[in-house]
Motif scaffolding. Structure first.
Motif, PDB file in Angstrom:
ATOM      1  N   UNK A 152       0.795  -1.231   0.000  1.00  0.00           N
ATOM      2  CA  UNK A 152       0.000   0.000   0.000  1.00  0.00           C
ATOM      3  C   UNK A 152       0.825   1.278   0.000  1.00  0.00           C
ATOM      4  N   UNK A 153       2.142   1.206  -0.309  1.00  0.00           N
ATOM      5  CA  UNK A 153       3.000   2.390  -0.230  1.00  0.00           C
ATOM      6  C   UNK A 153       2.569   3.485  -1.197  1.00  0.00           C
ATOM      7  N   UNK A 154       1.913   3.096  -2.284  1.00  0.00           N
ATOM      8  CA  UNK A 154       1.450   4.099  -3.241  1.00  0.00           C
ATOM      9  C   UNK A 154       0.412   5.036  -2.673  1.00  0.00           C
ATOM     10  N   UNK A 155      -0.173   4.671  -1.535  1.00  0.00           N
ATOM     11  CA  UNK A 155      -1.206   5.516  -0.922  1.00  0.00           C
ATOM     12  C   UNK A 155      -0.670   6.408   0.191  1.00  0.00           C
ATOM     13  N   UNK A 156       0.624   6.311   0.479  1.00  0.00           N
ATOM     14  CA  UNK A 156       1.189   7.135   1.553  1.00  0.00           C
ATOM     15  C   UNK A 156       1.146   8.629   1.220  1.00  0.00           C
ATOM     16  N   UNK A 157       1.572   9.062   0.022  1.00  0.00           N
ATOM     17  CA  UNK A 157       1.550  10.507  -0.242  1.00  0.00           C
ATOM     18  C   UNK A 157       0.157  11.131  -0.164  1.00  0.00           C
ATOM     19  N   UNK A 158      -0.888  10.407  -0.614  1.00  0.00           N
ATOM     20  CA  UNK A 158      -2.223  11.022  -0.576  1.00  0.00           C
ATOM     21  C   UNK A 158      -2.710  11.214   0.854  1.00  0.00           C
ATOM     22  N   UNK A 159      -2.174  10.419   1.803  1.00  0.00           N
ATOM     23  CA  UNK A 159      -2.533  10.636   3.208  1.00  0.00           C
ATOM     24  C   UNK A 159      -1.955  11.952   3.708  1.00  0.00           C
ATOM     25  N   UNK A 160      -0.918  12.433   3.042  1.00  0.00           N
ATOM     26  CA  UNK A 160      -0.318  13.720   3.404  1.00  0.00           C
ATOM     27  C   UNK A 160      -0.805  14.833   2.484  1.00  0.00           C
ATOM     28  N   UNK A 161      -1.807  14.533   1.652  1.00  0.00           N
ATOM     29  CA  UNK A 161      -2.404  15.552   0.790  1.00  0.00           C
ATOM     30  C   UNK A 161      -1.749  15.744  -0.555  1.00  0.00           C
ATOM     31  N   UNK A 162      -0.856  14.819  -0.952  1.00  0.00           N
ATOM     32  CA  UNK A 162      -0.145  14.962  -2.224  1.00  0.00           C
ATOM     33  C   UNK A 162      -0.872  14.210  -3.341  1.00  0.00           C
ATOM     34  N   UNK A 163      -1.271  14.873  -4.428  1.00  0.00           N
ATOM     35  CA  UNK A 163      -1.910  14.189  -5.558  1.00  0.00           C
ATOM     36  C   UNK A 163      -0.948  13.146  -6.142  1.00  0.00           C
ATOM     37  N   UNK A 164      -1.344  11.886  -6.136  1.00  0.00           N
ATOM     38  CA  UNK A 164      -0.440  10.795  -6.492  1.00  0.00           C
ATOM     39  C   UNK A 164      -1.035   9.951  -7.613  1.00  0.00           C
TER      40      UNK A 164
END
Length: 278
Positions: A164-176
């Motif tokens: 699930x590492x691809x979902x880490x940036x969106x948890x910080x608000x980064x469009x991924x």
């Protein structure tokens, strides 16, 4: 649907039923929801209450089967005291469901037990029980959040890390780009595949892994139908308008005459790169 969840079906049958686009583990929650609907419908249609002796016998047999199934499927989670509580609850609720017809007090008790169970099971969900501190205090998500606050419209990708590492940036608000795509962004993928020759790979609900490579850009389907890999040449990053990359490896060996990877931040063995276009 039940057969697909528990029996290995032939490929042609999966294809014509469209189950080939999913996996049994993804279908199982839907199957379980359908079973609940059928269960409550069956209780409503039951005209007369069963005799207490039959109700107790049926509830005991079902409880033994369900507790045994829970223990076999998740022995590390269902420890003894949890199984005891589960057994008491199951016996009570099954007996009530078979004997409440025409008995107002039992119907009220049935609703009360269901309400208590739903409340307790909801409260014990981890984000409610323990909060989101694990995410909020993470140095990695803080680093991504800091960059996102300064450049909120910048597009990110996650390199060489699986779900699930691809979902880490969106948890910080980064469009991924390669966060879990519930619906495929076909317009984006058409930029890399203008002839639509690989549309059958990316036109799906998918967990997406992006691997930067010096080879040609291509799509590859993984062993399960809800995952695919994009092998992406650095020179094609500008097509997707990527500005930041979160990865666990050094990207500088992939620098080209058109693209340079500038290290922006590092958290232990995790790296954040800014993409510089020539």
């Amino acid at each position: 649907m039940g057969l697909f969840c528990f029996v290995e079906l032939p490929s042609f049958l999966k294809t014509i039923t469209l189950f080939s686009f999913s996996t049994p583990s993804r279908i199982l929650p839907i199957f379980m929801m359908a079973q609940l609907v059928l269960l409550f419908r069956a209780i409503v249609l039951l005209q007369k209450p069963l005799r207490w002796c039959f109700a107790i016998l049926i509830s005991a047999l079902l409880t033994i089967f369900l507790v045994w199934g829970a223990k076999e499927s998740s022995s590390r989670y269902f420890i003894t005291w949890i199984l005891v509580i589960l057994g008491v609850f199951l016996v009570s609720i099954i007996i009530l469901s078979l004997t409440i017809q025409g008995r107002k007090r039992l119907q009220h008790l049935f609703v009360l037990i269901i309400a208590i169970f739903c409340f307790v099971s909801g409260v014990l969900v981890n984000p409610i029980q323990k909060g989101a501190a694990e995410i909020e205090t993470s140095l990695l998500t803080q680093a991504i959040s800091k960059i996102t606050q300064q450049d909120p419209d910048a597009i990110w990708i996650v390199d060489s890390l699986p779900f699930p590492f691809g979902n880490i940036p969106i948890m910080a608000g980064a469009p991924t780009i390669n966060s879990t795509n519930v619906y495929p962004n076909l317009e984006r993928w058409y930029l890399l595949d203008p002839d639509h020759t690989e549309e059958d790979i990316y036109n799906r609900y998918a967990h997406i892994t992006i691997n930067l490579t010096s080879e040609e850009t291509k799509f590859e389907l993984r062993s399960t139908p809800d995952q695919f890999v994009l092998w992406l040449n650095p020179n094609d990053l500008d097509i997707l308008e990527v500005e930041y990359i979160y990865t666990n490896r050094d990207l500088t060996p992939l620098n080209t005459s058109e693209v340079t990877f500038e290290l922006t931040d590092q958290v232990e063995d995790q790296f954040i790169y800014h993409v510089i276009y020539s």
